[in-house]
Design a protein around this motif. Structure first.
Motif, mmCIF file in Angstrom:
data_model
loop_
_atom_site.group_PDB
_atom_site.id
_atom_site.type_symbol
_atom_site.label_atom_id
_atom_site.label_comp_id
_atom_site.label_asym_id
_atom_site.label_seq_id
_atom_site.Cartn_x
_atom_site.Cartn_y
_atom_site.Cartn_z
ATOM 1 N N LYS A 1 -8.594 6.459 6.968
ATOM 2 C CA LYS A 1 -9.023 7.831 7.276
ATOM 3 C C LYS A 1 -8.322 8.761 6.284
ATOM 4 O O LYS A 1 -7.097 8.841 6.261
ATOM 5 N N VAL A 2 -9.109 9.423 5.458
ATOM 6 C CA VAL A 2 -8.532 10.291 4.415
ATOM 7 C C VAL A 2 -8.594 11.761 4.834
ATOM 8 O O VAL A 2 -9.298 12.118 5.776
ATOM 9 N N GLY A 3 -7.835 12.580 4.152
ATOM 10 C CA GLY A 3 -7.932 14.034 4.320
ATOM 11 C C GLY A 3 -7.321 14.576 5.601
ATOM 12 O O GLY A 3 -7.774 15.589 6.118
ATOM 13 N N VAL B 1 -3.520 3.467 -5.379
ATOM 14 C CA VAL B 1 -3.570 3.814 -3.958
ATOM 15 C C VAL B 1 -3.875 2.612 -3.059
ATOM 16 O O VAL B 1 -3.800 2.722 -1.841
ATOM 17 N N ASP B 2 -4.229 1.473 -3.642
ATOM 18 C CA ASP B 2 -4.401 0.264 -2.830
ATOM 19 C C ASP B 2 -3.891 -0.905 -3.664
ATOM 20 O O ASP B 2 -4.074 -0.915 -4.885
ATOM 21 N N ALA B 3 -3.241 -1.840 -3.017
ATOM 22 C CA ALA B 3 -2.671 -2.973 -3.754
ATOM 23 C C ALA B 3 -2.771 -4.233 -2.914
ATOM 24 O O ALA B 3 -2.444 -4.227 -1.731
ATOM 25 N N LEU C 1 -4.449 7.712 6.376
ATOM 26 C CA LEU C 1 -3.952 6.743 7.339
ATOM 27 C C LEU C 1 -4.691 5.425 7.110
ATOM 28 O O LEU C 1 -5.911 5.420 6.949
ATOM 29 N N LYS C 2 -3.935 4.311 7.094
ATOM 30 C CA LYS C 2 -4.557 3.000 6.882
ATOM 31 C C LYS C 2 -3.972 1.963 7.824
ATOM 32 O O LYS C 2 -2.761 1.940 8.041
ATOM 33 N N VAL C 3 -4.820 1.099 8.307
ATOM 34 C CA VAL C 3 -4.333 0.010 9.139
ATOM 35 C C VAL C 3 -3.667 -1.044 8.238
ATOM 36 O O VAL C 3 -4.079 -1.232 7.091
ATOM 37 N N ASN D 1 -7.015 -1.613 -6.373
ATOM 38 C CA ASN D 1 -8.373 -1.098 -6.218
ATOM 39 C C ASN D 1 -8.463 -0.081 -5.082
ATOM 40 O O ASN D 1 -8.559 -0.463 -3.936
ATOM 41 N N PRO D 2 -8.427 1.197 -5.409
ATOM 42 C CA PRO D 2 -8.488 1.739 -6.763
ATOM 43 C C PRO D 2 -7.141 2.206 -7.313
ATOM 44 O O PRO D 2 -6.194 2.425 -6.570
ATOM 45 N N LEU D 3 -7.159 2.349 -8.651
ATOM 46 C CA LEU D 3 -6.177 3.157 -9.354
ATOM 47 C C LEU D 3 -6.912 4.484 -9.559
ATOM 48 O O LEU D 3 -7.995 4.485 -10.145
ATOM 49 N N ILE D 4 -6.369 5.574 -9.032
ATOM 50 C CA ILE D 4 -7.060 6.862 -9.188
ATOM 51 C C ILE D 4 -6.490 7.594 -10.399
ATOM 52 O O ILE D 4 -5.297 7.875 -10.459
ATOM 53 N N VAL D 5 -7.366 7.825 -11.372
ATOM 54 C CA VAL D 5 -6.938 8.390 -12.657
ATOM 55 C C VAL D 5 -7.407 9.830 -12.760
ATOM 56 O O VAL D 5 -8.597 10.118 -12.636
ATOM 57 N N ILE E 1 -7.349 -8.026 8.177
ATOM 58 C CA ILE E 1 -8.344 -7.057 7.700
ATOM 59 C C ILE E 1 -8.193 -6.874 6.187
ATOM 60 O O ILE E 1 -7.249 -6.251 5.722
ATOM 61 N N LEU E 2 -9.133 -7.451 5.443
ATOM 62 C CA LEU E 2 -9.068 -7.381 3.979
ATOM 63 C C LEU E 2 -9.660 -6.090 3.450
ATOM 64 O O LEU E 2 -9.118 -5.466 2.554
ATOM 65 N N HIS E 3 -10.817 -5.705 3.992
ATOM 66 C CA HIS E 3 -11.460 -4.475 3.538
ATOM 67 C C HIS E 3 -11.306 -3.437 4.637
ATOM 68 O O HIS E 3 -12.085 -3.397 5.577
ATOM 69 N N GLU F 1 0.520 9.980 1.208
ATOM 70 C CA GLU F 1 0.006 11.182 0.566
ATOM 71 C C GLU F 1 -1.249 10.840 -0.226
ATOM 72 O O GLU F 1 -1.362 9.746 -0.772
ATOM 73 N N MET F 2 -2.187 11.781 -0.282
ATOM 74 C CA MET F 2 -3.403 11.554 -1.064
ATOM 75 C C MET F 2 -3.143 11.801 -2.539
ATOM 76 O O MET F 2 -2.457 12.752 -2.901
ATOM 77 N N ALA F 3 -3.726 10.953 -3.355
ATOM 78 C CA ALA F 3 -3.657 11.134 -4.800
ATOM 79 C C ALA F 3 -4.624 12.250 -5.180
ATOM 80 O O ALA F 3 -5.660 12.414 -4.533
#
Ligand code: ADP
Ligand code: MG
Length: 234
Positions: free
Chosen positions: A77-79, A226-228, A60-62, A214-218, A67-69, A111-113
């Motif tokens: 909130k992950v998981g 997962v963030d742009a 979940l993300k605001v 940031n980041p690209l999850i590899v 809010i930049l960061h 969804e989580m990567a």
């Protein structure tokens, strides 16, 4: 003249200086870059209801232009495993002090990567050289590690490969310390989709002042943005 892709055109029409995360991810997806499946919701009930169409674990993300960061503001909130947890997470996030004076456009539920190495892919516009593409290691630690490689666009596949080899932490992608190697190919593919001849920066560079994945999850199998964040030119 460049053709405006929908997310950029919409942001221009709304007089926004930057794309929000969802619009940024739509732009990446239109260039064939993988992004998590996500839904934008306005409140806890809608978030809980949206769980049915997504595969847990979820994040979940605001979404706020102020809010930049997001993590620093308690806005990630992950998981999250299900509707009850998601609903509670939205209510808790709304109460966070950092949200009080911020304009909230909604909440992104995604969804989580799969776990992997966090890489940064970015772009910026140099007044002299035009668009530059960047890759770095570290995700949230990118500023601390300062392990990055830059090239002037357009880049070739060989350039993308050399950029990865240039990183001090290149071994991390190759599977240091008994870890499985992750897909360098997938990172190179994203670099080309961003900075290659027909990539995002070459075709939309006049509109994009700054690009930041940031980041690209590899992982072993691929890479997911997962963030742009995209800042538009004035
Ligand atoms: P911000 O950079 O604004 O704090 P991010 O969207 O980058 O917020 O999220 C912070 C961190 O949460 C990421 O660096 C990543 O580790 C993790 N994260 C965010 N979204 C996902 C996702 N969809 N899958 C897996 N991890 C994620
Ligand atoms: Mg981020």
């Amino acid at each position: 003249m460049t053709t405006l892709t929908a997310p950029i055109a919409e942001a221009r029409a709304a007089k926004r200086a930057a794309l929000d995360e969802l619009a940024g991810k739509r732009l990446l997806a239109s260039f064939g870059i993988s992004v998590p499946k996500s839904v934008l919701v306005q409140d806890a009930d809608a978030a809980a209801a949206a769980c049915g169409s997504l595969k847990p674990p979820l994040v979940l993300k605001v979404v706020s232009p102020d809010i930049l960061h997001k993590s620093d503001a308690g806005g990630v909130k992950v998981g999250l495993e299900g509707a009850v947890e998601v609903g509670d997470a939205v209510r808790a996030m709304m109460k966070h002090p950092a949200m009080e004076n911020a304009r909230i456009d909604g909440f992104l539920l995604e969804e989580m990567a799969p776990a992997g190495v966090e890489v940064v892919v970015g772009g910026l516009r140099d007044p002299q050289f035009g668009p530059l593409v960047m890759v770095g290691l570290g995700g949230v630690f990118v500023e601390v590690l300062a392990d990055v490689a830059f090239r002037i666009c357009p880049i070739t596949r060989l350039d993308a490969e050399e950029m990865l080899d240039e990183l001090k932490g290149a071994a991390l992608l190759r599977g240091a310390r008994g870890r499985k190697p992750v897909s360098r190919e997938a990172v190179m593919d994203v670099l080309l989709k961003v900075g290659g001849e027909r990539g995002l920066l070459m075709t939309h560079g006049e509109d994009i002042a700054e690009a930041d994945i940031n980041p690209l999850i590899v992982s072993e199998h691929g890479a997911i943005a997962v963030d742009a964040r995209f800042v538009l030119t004035q």
